[in-house]
Each structure stands twice: as C-alpha cells, then as structure tokens.
Design a protein around this motif. Structure first.
Motif, PDB file in Angstrom:
ATOM      1  N   MET A 166     -66.489   1.510 -18.257  1.00  0.00           N
ATOM      2  CA  MET A 166     -65.688   0.709 -18.030  1.00  0.00           C
ATOM      3  C   MET A 166     -66.744  -0.208 -15.936  1.00  0.00           C
ATOM      4  SD  MET A 166     -64.456   1.634 -20.423  1.00  0.00           S
ATOM      5  CE  MET A 166     -62.363   0.076 -20.474  1.00  0.00           C
ATOM      6  N   ALA A 167     -66.936   0.184 -15.761  1.00  0.00           N
ATOM      7  CA  ALA A 167     -67.596  -0.777 -14.889  1.00  0.00           C
ATOM      8  C   ALA A 167     -66.331  -0.378 -13.890  1.00  0.00           C
ATOM      9  CB  ALA A 167     -67.680  -2.319 -14.982  1.00  0.00           C
ATOM     10  N   ILE A 168     -65.974   1.308 -13.696  1.00  0.00           N
ATOM     11  CA  ILE A 168     -65.522   1.676 -12.477  1.00  0.00           C
ATOM     12  C   ILE A 168     -65.399   2.435 -11.647  1.00  0.00           C
ATOM     13  CG2 ILE A 168     -63.505  -0.085 -12.462  1.00  0.00           C
ATOM     14  CD1 ILE A 168     -62.452   3.072 -14.122  1.00  0.00           C
ATOM     15  N   VAL A 169     -65.324   3.293 -11.115  1.00  0.00           N
ATOM     16  CA  VAL A 169     -65.793   4.413 -10.600  1.00  0.00           C
ATOM     17  C   VAL A 169     -64.692   5.313 -10.132  1.00  0.00           C
ATOM     18  CG1 VAL A 169     -66.042   6.468  -8.046  1.00  0.00           C
ATOM     19  CG2 VAL A 169     -67.064   3.454  -8.675  1.00  0.00           C
ATOM     20  N   ALA A 170     -65.019   6.781 -11.147  1.00  0.00           N
ATOM     21  CA  ALA A 170     -64.055   7.226 -11.510  1.00  0.00           C
ATOM     22  C   ALA A 170     -63.122   7.928 -10.444  1.00  0.00           C
ATOM     23  CB  ALA A 170     -64.798   9.128 -12.710  1.00  0.00           C
ATOM     24  N   ASP A 171     -62.043   8.078 -10.255  1.00  0.00           N
ATOM     25  CA  ASP A 171     -61.655   8.141  -9.147  1.00  0.00           C
ATOM     26  C   ASP A 171     -60.252   8.800  -9.195  1.00  0.00           C
ATOM     27  OD1 ASP A 171     -59.565   6.538 -10.133  1.00  0.00           O
ATOM     28  OD2 ASP A 171     -59.236   4.775  -9.591  1.00  0.00           O
ATOM     29  N   LEU A 172     -59.951  10.473  -9.625  1.00  0.00           N
ATOM     30  CA  LEU A 172     -58.612  10.575 -10.059  1.00  0.00           C
ATOM     31  C   LEU A 172     -59.303  12.300  -9.527  1.00  0.00           C
ATOM     32  CD1 LEU A 172     -56.912  10.022 -13.353  1.00  0.00           C
ATOM     33  CD2 LEU A 172     -56.489   9.058 -10.312  1.00  0.00           C
ATOM     34  N   GLY A 173     -60.621  12.737  -9.428  1.00  0.00           N
ATOM     35  CA  GLY A 173     -61.195  13.732  -8.892  1.00  0.00           C
ATOM     36  C   GLY A 173     -62.524  14.364  -9.674  1.00  0.00           C
ATOM     37  N   ALA A 174     -62.702  13.419 -10.106  1.00  0.00           N
ATOM     38  CA  ALA A 174     -63.991  14.153 -11.341  1.00  0.00           C
ATOM     39  C   ALA A 174     -65.629  14.347 -10.394  1.00  0.00           C
ATOM     40  CB  ALA A 174     -64.445  13.659 -12.076  1.00  0.00           C
ATOM     41  N   LEU A 175     -65.260  13.695  -9.334  1.00  0.00           N
ATOM     42  CA  LEU A 175     -66.777  12.909  -8.146  1.00  0.00           C
ATOM     43  C   LEU A 175     -66.541  14.496  -7.404  1.00  0.00           C
ATOM     44  CD1 LEU A 175     -67.476   9.360  -8.620  1.00  0.00           C
ATOM     45  CD2 LEU A 175     -68.396  11.108  -9.859  1.00  0.00           C
ATOM     46  N   GLN A 176     -65.026  15.241  -7.102  1.00  0.00           N
ATOM     47  CA  GLN A 176     -65.392  15.833  -6.255  1.00  0.00           C
ATOM     48  C   GLN A 176     -65.119  17.258  -6.363  1.00  0.00           C
ATOM     49  OE1 GLN A 176     -62.973  12.709  -6.216  1.00  0.00           O
ATOM     50  NE2 GLN A 176     -64.382  11.824  -5.003  1.00  0.00           N
ATOM     51  N   ARG A 177     -64.557  17.412  -7.568  1.00  0.00           N
ATOM     52  CA  ARG A 177     -64.595  18.580  -8.501  1.00  0.00           C
ATOM     53  C   ARG A 177     -65.866  19.407  -9.249  1.00  0.00           C
ATOM     54  NH1 ARG A 177     -58.421  16.718  -8.245  1.00  0.00           N
ATOM     55  NH2 ARG A 177     -57.807  17.861  -6.798  1.00  0.00           N
ATOM     56  N   LEU A 178     -66.592  18.180 -10.163  1.00  0.00           N
ATOM     57  CA  LEU A 178     -66.977  18.766 -10.929  1.00  0.00           C
ATOM     58  C   LEU A 178     -67.991  18.834 -10.526  1.00  0.00           C
ATOM     59  CD1 LEU A 178     -67.165  16.110 -13.737  1.00  0.00           C
ATOM     60  CD2 LEU A 178     -66.654  18.436 -13.867  1.00  0.00           C
ATOM     61  N   PRO A 179     -68.651  18.260  -8.992  1.00  0.00           N
ATOM     62  CA  PRO A 179     -69.891  19.230  -8.380  1.00  0.00           C
ATOM     63  C   PRO A 179     -70.208  20.755  -8.462  1.00  0.00           C
ATOM     64  CG  PRO A 179     -69.933  17.058  -7.765  1.00  0.00           C
ATOM     65  CD  PRO A 179     -67.851  17.518  -8.419  1.00  0.00           C
ATOM     66  N   ARG A 180     -68.801  21.876  -7.914  1.00  0.00           N
ATOM     67  CA  ARG A 180     -68.334  22.154  -7.300  1.00  0.00           C
ATOM     68  C   ARG A 180     -68.871  23.123  -8.520  1.00  0.00           C
ATOM     69  NH1 ARG A 180     -66.219  18.539  -3.836  1.00  0.00           N
ATOM     70  NH2 ARG A 180     -66.474  19.926  -1.406  1.00  0.00           N
ATOM     71  N   ILE A 181     -68.340  22.752  -9.712  1.00  0.00           N
ATOM     72  CA  ILE A 181     -68.041  23.051 -11.185  1.00  0.00           C
ATOM     73  C   ILE A 181     -69.602  23.513 -12.214  1.00  0.00           C
ATOM     74  CG2 ILE A 181     -66.703  23.799 -13.163  1.00  0.00           C
ATOM     75  CD1 ILE A 181     -64.735  22.126 -11.808  1.00  0.00           C
ATOM     76  N   VAL A 182     -69.447  22.397 -11.357  1.00  0.00           N
ATOM     77  CA  VAL A 182     -71.182  22.204 -12.818  1.00  0.00           C
ATOM     78  C   VAL A 182     -72.098  21.917 -12.129  1.00  0.00           C
ATOM     79  CG1 VAL A 182     -69.433  21.042 -15.226  1.00  0.00           C
ATOM     80  CG2 VAL A 182     -70.503  20.439 -12.842  1.00  0.00           C
ATOM     81  N   GLY A 183     -72.343  22.158 -10.309  1.00  0.00           N
ATOM     82  CA  GLY A 183     -73.404  21.997  -9.572  1.00  0.00           C
ATOM     83  C   GLY A 183     -73.541  19.430  -9.498  1.00  0.00           C
ATOM     84  N   TYR A 184     -73.906  19.528  -8.676  1.00  0.00           N
ATOM     85  CA  TYR A 184     -74.228  18.375  -8.458  1.00  0.00           C
ATOM     86  C   TYR A 184     -75.184  17.688  -9.383  1.00  0.00           C
ATOM     87  CZ  TYR A 184     -75.669  13.760  -6.040  1.00  0.00           C
ATOM     88  OH  TYR A 184     -75.635  12.674  -5.958  1.00  0.00           O
ATOM     89  N   GLY A 185     -76.654  18.239  -9.976  1.00  0.00           N
ATOM     90  CA  GLY A 185     -76.940  17.136 -10.910  1.00  0.00           C
ATOM     91  C   GLY A 185     -76.509  17.300 -12.300  1.00  0.00           C
ATOM     92  N   ASN A 186     -75.546  18.417 -12.689  1.00  0.00           N
ATOM     93  CA  ASN A 186     -74.505  17.831 -14.333  1.00  0.00           C
ATOM     94  C   ASN A 186     -73.706  17.097 -13.716  1.00  0.00           C
ATOM     95  OD1 ASN A 186     -76.845  20.011 -16.147  1.00  0.00           O
ATOM     96  ND2 ASN A 186     -75.625  21.504 -15.297  1.00  0.00           N
ATOM     97  N   ALA A 187     -73.069  17.308 -12.619  1.00  0.00           N
ATOM     98  CA  ALA A 187     -71.860  16.207 -12.410  1.00  0.00           C
ATOM     99  C   ALA A 187     -72.648  14.546 -11.931  1.00  0.00           C
ATOM    100  CB  ALA A 187     -71.314  16.697 -11.134  1.00  0.00           C
ATOM    101  N   ALA A 188     -73.613  14.686 -11.685  1.00  0.00           N
ATOM    102  CA  ALA A 188     -74.717  13.183 -11.205  1.00  0.00           C
ATOM    103  C   ALA A 188     -74.990  12.748 -12.996  1.00  0.00           C
ATOM    104  CB  ALA A 188     -75.450  13.340 -10.532  1.00  0.00           C
ATOM    105  N   ASP A 189     -75.441  13.753 -13.757  1.00  0.00           N
ATOM    106  CA  ASP A 189     -76.014  13.424 -14.706  1.00  0.00           C
ATOM    107  C   ASP A 189     -74.524  12.796 -16.029  1.00  0.00           C
ATOM    108  OD1 ASP A 189     -76.525  13.123 -17.350  1.00  0.00           O
ATOM    109  OD2 ASP A 189     -77.737  15.077 -18.040  1.00  0.00           O
ATOM    110  N   LEU A 190     -73.780  13.660 -15.589  1.00  0.00           N
ATOM    111  CA  LEU A 190     -72.407  13.074 -16.745  1.00  0.00           C
ATOM    112  C   LEU A 190     -71.664  11.322 -16.384  1.00  0.00           C
ATOM    113  CD1 LEU A 190     -70.176  16.292 -16.970  1.00  0.00           C
ATOM    114  CD2 LEU A 190     -72.292  15.049 -19.317  1.00  0.00           C
TER     115      LEU A 190
END
Length: 290
Positions: A166-190
C-alpha cells in the motif's frame, strides 16, 4: 432481598463493560472462570479497524485491567476472519484544515500516535492477553496480535503485513514487536515482501505457539489456556507479564535487577504461603482475590 447485596453489587468497571461497545463484544464466557473475552465484532466488514475500534480497545483493556474478576483476557473475532486490517473506507487519521504543511504533518503524527497507543493498551493491560486467530489476519490485525502475550490460531489462519504493497510503512508496532517475536530475518521477510503465511509457517517462526485443527477447537483450546492462567496467583501472573515485558527491552543484568526488586515485594504475598501449604497438603491452592 436481604443477604443478596454483596452478590448483586456491580463494580464500576463491570457496569461500564455492560453498557457495551459498538465495534467490540466483551463477555465473560464462563461465569465460574475469571477470564473475559474481547471480540472484534464487525464481521460484515471483516472486523476492519475503525476510529471507533481504536477508541474502544484501550477503554476495554483499561476496564479489564482494573476489574478484580478478570485475571486473563481472550482476544478473538466474530465472523469468518480475524481482521482485515485498517478500514480504508473509514477515515482513520485526522486531517488538518490548515494550509501549513507542518500543521498537517503534526496532525497526522498525533493520529498515528493515538492508534499506536490503542494497540499498546493490549500490551500494557496487566492481565495476560491470549489471541485466538482464525481466517485472515491482515496488516493492522497482525499488529494487534503482536501486542498480545500468547498467540494461538486455527489451521485455516493466514497472516500478512500488506502495508508495503500500500506504499506505506507499518506503523502500529509490527516492525518493533515482530523482530522480538519471530527474529529480525523473519520479520524483515514478512514486512518487505508482504507475503501471506499459513498457520503452520506462523508456528514454525514463533508468531503463534499453538495451532488448532478448527475454529471450534481453537475456541475450546484458548478458553482452556485462559482458564488455566486465571486459576493461578494473580500477583504472580501479573508480575510475570510485567517482568517479561520489561526484560525484553533491557539487558539481562538490568532484567535480573528488576525481577529482584519486584520479588522483594511480591514474595511477601499471601499467595506464596498458600501455594506452599497447598503443595504440602496435596490440594489445589485457593489464591487471594485482587
């Protein structure tokens, strides 16, 4: 009727919950168990998140945080899908009438911060929040789930962060919380590909901890989890959540110091004495009320 006053008395939080919500349903599924269910309740709109939803989530979480009879919270959704993300047909962000670009940007920033605070309210609720995801969980729905403490789903569940498409950056916490949950690589992939993952892939990367075969099994399974949590010492459960969240964002040494300080107070609770006595007497402990 004489003698029924205490049983009939309703706390201010319970009274407020009973008044109801427009986009949520808050119930106590089992009156004999100390957990409540918060259900996204706009099934005709795939539970897409509106300004009203962002206003009602923190209100519900605040009330349940203070409600003595609530020791755990279930977060689920009505209809065939968990959440379609932010409702694009509904203006979720304030617009500034000012022609000044700075004023417009400031208004947009404040709107984003308010929505972020609504999602963070799930994390800040002292009671553990168990997410039950079925069907599609898209964008903002993933960000809501990431703020929960325990995440479960049915086998038909799918997860996708679509913001990049949608040409935007996820801004409600996914980019902050997901790396701690699934790891940086998986979060970046998603986040960078916007690809959809299945329930089993979500489990493999740690986004969810349990996958149930059907929606019916999911409902029964998460209710069992919430009931098990609610039967434990409320002070121990709330303390464990608080220390986990605090330790996530600091060093191990700082985390150890934090839990030492916490337990210096909480090890004096009556629940600890009751737990030891119940263990020695081979019975189920009866913990104190909040």
């Amino acid at each position: 009727m004489a003698g029924g006053g205490d049983r009939d008395r309703v706390s201010p939080e319970e009274a407020e919950l009973r008044r109801g919500f427009k986009t949520l349903s808050v119930t106590q599924p089992d009156p004999s168990a100390s957990f409540y269910e918060v259900r996204l309740n706009r099934p005709a709109h795939l539970n897409a998140l509106t300004p009203e939803t962002f206003a009602e989530i923190p209100l519900a979480m605040s009330l349940l945080d203070r409600l003595p009879t609530a020791r755990a919270v279930l977060l689920s959704a009505s209809g065939p899908h968990f959440c379609a993300g932010i409702d694009l047909s509904s203006p979720s962000l304030p617009s500034s009438p000012s022609p000044d670009p700075a004023a417009a940007a400031d208004g947009l920033r404040r709107g984003i911060l308010e929505m972020q605070a609504a999602v963070t309210a799930i994390e800040r609720c002292r009671k553990p929040v168990v997410a039950a995801v079925h069907g599609a969980c898209v964008g903002g729905g993933v960000e809501v789930v990431a703020a929960c403490d325990v995440r479960c789903c049915s086998a038909d569940a799918t997860f996708v962060l679509r913001e990049v498409d949608m040409a935007i950056v996820a801004d409600l916490g996914a980019l902050q919380r997901l790396p701690r949950i699934v790891g940086y690589g998986n979060a970046a992939d998603l986040a960078l590909t916007g690809r959809r993952i299945t329930a089993m892939e979500a489990k493999e990367m740690g986004l969810v901890t349990r996958v149930f075969g059907s929606k019916k099994e999911l409902d029964a399974g998460v209710a069992k989890i919430a009931k098990e949590i609610s039967e434990k010492s409320a002070w121990a459960v709330m303390g464990t959540k608080a220390v986990l969240l605090r330790s996530r964002d600091i060093t191990v040494e700082q985390g150890l110091e934090h839990v030492a300080t916490w337990n210096a107070s909480m090890l004096r609770s009556n629940d600890l004495e009751e737990a030891i006595k119940a263990f020695l007497e081979k019975r189920k402990p009866v913990f104190s009320k909040l």
